[in-house]
Design an enzyme around this catalytic site. Sequence first.
Site, PDB file in Angstrom:
ATOM      1  N   CYS A 133      46.709 -24.686  -3.989  1.00  0.00           N
ATOM      2  CA  CYS A 133      47.121 -25.216  -5.288  1.00  0.00           C
ATOM      3  C   CYS A 133      45.869 -25.614  -6.055  1.00  0.00           C
ATOM      4  O   CYS A 133      45.003 -26.310  -5.507  1.00  0.00           O
ATOM      5  CB  CYS A 133      48.036 -26.425  -5.096  1.00  0.00           C
ATOM      6  SG  CYS A 133      48.634 -27.110  -6.652  1.00  0.00           S
ATOM      7  N   LEU A 134      45.795 -25.168  -7.310  1.00  0.00           N
ATOM      8  CA  LEU A 134      44.606 -25.484  -8.112  1.00  0.00           C
ATOM      9  C   LEU A 134      44.531 -26.984  -8.414  1.00  0.00           C
ATOM     10  O   LEU A 134      43.477 -27.470  -8.795  1.00  0.00           O
ATOM     11  CB  LEU A 134      44.624 -24.662  -9.407  1.00  0.00           C
ATOM     12  CG  LEU A 134      44.538 -23.145  -9.200  1.00  0.00           C
ATOM     13  CD1 LEU A 134      44.682 -22.409 -10.524  1.00  0.00           C
ATOM     14  CD2 LEU A 134      43.234 -22.749  -8.514  1.00  0.00           C
TER      15      LEU A 134
ATOM     16  N   HIS B 197      56.255 -26.864  -9.719  1.00  0.00           N
ATOM     17  CA  HIS B 197      55.369 -27.676 -10.570  1.00  0.00           C
ATOM     18  C   HIS B 197      56.129 -28.213 -11.789  1.00  0.00           C
ATOM     19  O   HIS B 197      55.893 -29.339 -12.230  1.00  0.00           O
ATOM     20  CB  HIS B 197      54.186 -26.841 -11.071  1.00  0.00           C
ATOM     21  CG  HIS B 197      53.001 -26.822 -10.153  1.00  0.00           C
ATOM     22  ND1 HIS B 197      52.314 -27.966  -9.781  1.00  0.00           N
ATOM     23  CD2 HIS B 197      52.348 -25.793  -9.554  1.00  0.00           C
ATOM     24  CE1 HIS B 197      51.294 -27.630  -8.995  1.00  0.00           C
ATOM     25  NE2 HIS B 197      51.301 -26.328  -8.822  1.00  0.00           N
TER      26      HIS B 197
ATOM     27  N   GLN C  23      49.927 -28.542 -15.011  1.00  0.00           N
ATOM     28  CA  GLN C  23      48.606 -28.603 -14.351  1.00  0.00           C
ATOM     29  C   GLN C  23      47.466 -28.739 -15.361  1.00  0.00           C
ATOM     30  O   GLN C  23      46.350 -29.090 -14.988  1.00  0.00           O
ATOM     31  CB  GLN C  23      48.378 -27.363 -13.473  1.00  0.00           C
ATOM     32  CG  GLN C  23      49.311 -27.297 -12.269  1.00  0.00           C
ATOM     33  CD  GLN C  23      49.063 -26.078 -11.417  1.00  0.00           C
ATOM     34  OE1 GLN C  23      49.551 -24.994 -11.702  1.00  0.00           O
ATOM     35  NE2 GLN C  23      48.273 -26.231 -10.370  1.00  0.00           N
TER      36      GLN C  23
ATOM     37  N   GLY D 247      48.296 -18.219 -10.092  1.00  0.00           N
ATOM     38  CA  GLY D 247      49.396 -18.829 -10.828  1.00  0.00           C
ATOM     39  C   GLY D 247      48.919 -20.107 -11.488  1.00  0.00           C
ATOM     40  O   GLY D 247      47.867 -20.653 -11.133  1.00  0.00           O
TER      41      GLY D 247
ATOM     42  N   HIS E 286      56.561 -21.633  -6.177  1.00  0.00           N
ATOM     43  CA  HIS E 286      55.519 -22.670  -6.234  1.00  0.00           C
ATOM     44  C   HIS E 286      55.359 -23.179  -7.679  1.00  0.00           C
ATOM     45  O   HIS E 286      55.277 -24.396  -7.904  1.00  0.00           O
ATOM     46  CB  HIS E 286      54.211 -22.061  -5.709  1.00  0.00           C
ATOM     47  CG  HIS E 286      53.012 -22.949  -5.746  1.00  0.00           C
ATOM     48  ND1 HIS E 286      52.347 -23.374  -4.614  1.00  0.00           N
ATOM     49  CD2 HIS E 286      52.308 -23.482  -6.788  1.00  0.00           C
ATOM     50  CE1 HIS E 286      51.315 -24.131  -4.951  1.00  0.00           C
ATOM     51  NE2 HIS E 286      51.262 -24.208  -6.270  1.00  0.00           N
ATOM     52  N   GLU E 287      55.351 -22.247  -8.652  1.00  0.00           N
ATOM     53  CA  GLU E 287      55.125 -22.649 -10.054  1.00  0.00           C
ATOM     54  C   GLU E 287      56.338 -23.366 -10.639  1.00  0.00           C
ATOM     55  O   GLU E 287      56.190 -24.342 -11.385  1.00  0.00           O
ATOM     56  CB  GLU E 287      54.756 -21.425 -10.911  1.00  0.00           C
ATOM     57  CG  GLU E 287      53.522 -20.649 -10.464  1.00  0.00           C
ATOM     58  CD  GLU E 287      52.291 -21.500 -10.236  1.00  0.00           C
ATOM     59  OE1 GLU E 287      52.155 -22.557 -10.884  1.00  0.00           O
ATOM     60  OE2 GLU E 287      51.470 -21.118  -9.378  1.00  0.00           O
TER      61      GLU E 287
HETATM   62  O1  K1U Z   1      49.872 -23.164  -9.036  1.00  0.00           O
HETATM   63  C1  K1U Z   1      48.767 -23.203  -8.538  1.00  0.00           C
HETATM   64  O2  K1U Z   1      48.259 -24.255  -8.184  1.00  0.00           O
HETATM   65  C2  K1U Z   1      48.007 -21.917  -8.345  1.00  0.00           C
HETATM   66  C3  K1U Z   1      48.052 -21.403  -6.911  1.00  0.00           C
HETATM   67  C4  K1U Z   1      49.246 -20.473  -6.759  1.00  0.00           C
HETATM   68  C5  K1U Z   1      49.689 -20.129  -5.373  1.00  0.00           C
HETATM   69  C6  K1U Z   1      48.818 -19.669  -4.406  1.00  0.00           C
HETATM   70  C7  K1U Z   1      49.264 -19.337  -3.143  1.00  0.00           C
HETATM   71  C8  K1U Z   1      50.606 -19.455  -2.846  1.00  0.00           C
HETATM   72  C9  K1U Z   1      51.471 -19.930  -3.788  1.00  0.00           C
HETATM   73  C10 K1U Z   1      51.024 -20.261  -5.053  1.00  0.00           C
HETATM   74  C11 K1U Z   1      46.738 -20.664  -6.644  1.00  0.00           C
HETATM   75  O3  K1U Z   1      46.450 -19.713  -7.281  1.00  0.00           O
HETATM   76  S1  K1U Z   1      45.701 -21.286  -5.410  1.00  0.00           S
HETATM   77  C12 K1U Z   1      44.367 -20.106  -5.368  1.00  0.00           C
HETATM   78  C13 K1U Z   1      44.711 -18.833  -4.685  1.00  0.00           C
HETATM   79  O4  K1U Z   1      45.692 -18.745  -3.970  1.00  0.00           O
HETATM   80  C14 K1U Z   1      43.867 -17.622  -4.890  1.00  0.00           C
HETATM   81  C15 K1U Z   1      42.723 -17.664  -5.647  1.00  0.00           C
HETATM   82  C16 K1U Z   1      41.953 -16.527  -5.811  1.00  0.00           C
HETATM   83  C17 K1U Z   1      42.322 -15.345  -5.220  1.00  0.00           C
HETATM   84  C18 K1U Z   1      43.457 -15.286  -4.443  1.00  0.00           C
HETATM   85  C19 K1U Z   1      44.228 -16.425  -4.283  1.00  0.00           C
HETATM   86 ZN    ZN Z   2      49.998 -25.451  -7.502  1.00  0.00          ZN
END
Ligand code: K1U
Ligand code: ZN
Length: 171
Positions: A94-95, A140, A51, A46, A136-137
């Site tokens: 979260c990225l 943000h 971000q 996501g 989650h998004e």
């Molecule tokens: O919004 C963001 O910061 C992105 C976030 C989204 C998210 C992940 C987990 C639960 C709720 C929301 C991410 O993508 S973090 C990275 C991640 O979860 C992932 C990366 C590669 C493969 C699988 C998962």
């Molecule tokens: Zn996030």
Amino acid sequence: MAIRPILHIPTPCLREVAAPVVEVNDEIKTLIKDMFDTMYDAPGIGLAAPQIGVMHRVIVMDPADEEDEPAPLAMINPKITWLSEELRVHQEGCLSIPEYYEDVERPVLCKVTYLDENGEYHERECDGLLSTVVQHEVDHLNGRLFIDYISRLKRERVIKKFKKIAKRAAE
Ligand code: K1U
Ligand code: ZN
């Protein structure tokens, strides 16, 4: 293909409220393409426009398993209209807070209304990982981060760590 830099805490715009999109024009379509490129490159499941420093209400997601076909989903002006009473715990990342994961309790189901990249209106009920990622998004877009749902001690510890990293990078 344009990969934009992802901002990390404590960048102030991650705590600000994003503005609604007034018109789904070419600028917004390019933004969505760049957001998908940036999300897949990260990699993540996501990404919300704040971000990458863009204060518009736009989110992109792809919660599909790696072995499945990609399922890209973009939402413009998403509005959560209903949340289930039933909750579940999911480990979130979260990225904007790289390599930090914590369990977060959220409603299992949600209903969301949004415009797609063609300006078409949709109403969708989300479950499973999609429901978690949508919530989650959308957070943000309202300046809220998943660390707001964890203990104050853990939150303060992670914020302190990222403040130190930002300070060192600025030196
Ligand atoms: O919004 C963001 O910061 C992105 C976030 C989204 C998210 C992940 C987990 C639960 C709720 C929301 C991410 O993508 S973090 C990275 C991640 O979860 C992932 C990366 C590669 C493969 C699988 C998962
Ligand atoms: Zn996030």
